[in-house]
Design an enzyme around this catalytic site. Structure first.
Site, PDB file in Angstrom:
ATOM      1  N   LYS A  92       0.777   4.753   6.908  1.00 40.10           N
ATOM      2  CA  LYS A  92       0.177   5.509   6.032  1.00 40.10           C
ATOM      3  C   LYS A  92       0.672   6.717   5.947  1.00 40.10           C
ATOM      4  O   LYS A  92       1.332   7.432   6.820  1.00 40.10           O
ATOM      5  CB  LYS A  92      -1.446   5.660   6.179  1.00 40.10           C
ATOM      6  N   SER A 133       0.737  -1.201  -0.124  1.00 42.04           N
ATOM      7  CA  SER A 133      -0.140   0.022  -0.032  1.00 42.04           C
ATOM      8  C   SER A 133       0.832   1.255   0.000  1.00 42.04           C
ATOM      9  O   SER A 133       0.138   2.363  -0.490  1.00 42.04           O
ATOM     10  CB  SER A 133      -0.756   0.024   1.208  1.00 42.04           C
TER      11      SER A 133
END
Length: 84
Positions: free
Chosen positions: A75, A32
């Site tokens: 993230k 990701s």
């Protein structure tokens, strides 16, 4: 002998405190965050900086998953509350 036992236990407790308060090792398991963070990479995360300042836009942060409490997510901060 008691001195060695004391020094070893002091080192273990000090290391655990450093890991708990300041640093943590993290493993990137999913793609990701590619190409910034490749899958399979290991990093040390600085936990202390967010005690003194909030996360800024563009920083990469590690936080507990809201779904799986035993996992952490990595993230990039793209939005902040109250800022356009």
């Amino acid at each position: 002998m008691k001195r060695w036992l004391f020094l070893i236990s002091l080192g273990v407790v000090g290391g655990l405190l450093l890991r708990w308060l300041l640093f943590e090792g993290i493993y990137v398991a999913t793609p990701s965050m590619e190409p910034t963070l490749p899958v399979g990479a290991h990093y040390f995360v600085d936990k202390a900086s967010h005690y003194f300042k909030p996360p800024q836009r563009g920083e990469i942060i590690v936080f507990p998953s809201p779904v799986a409490k035993d996992k952490d997510l990595i993230k990039r901060v793209v939005g902040l509350p109250g800022k356009l």
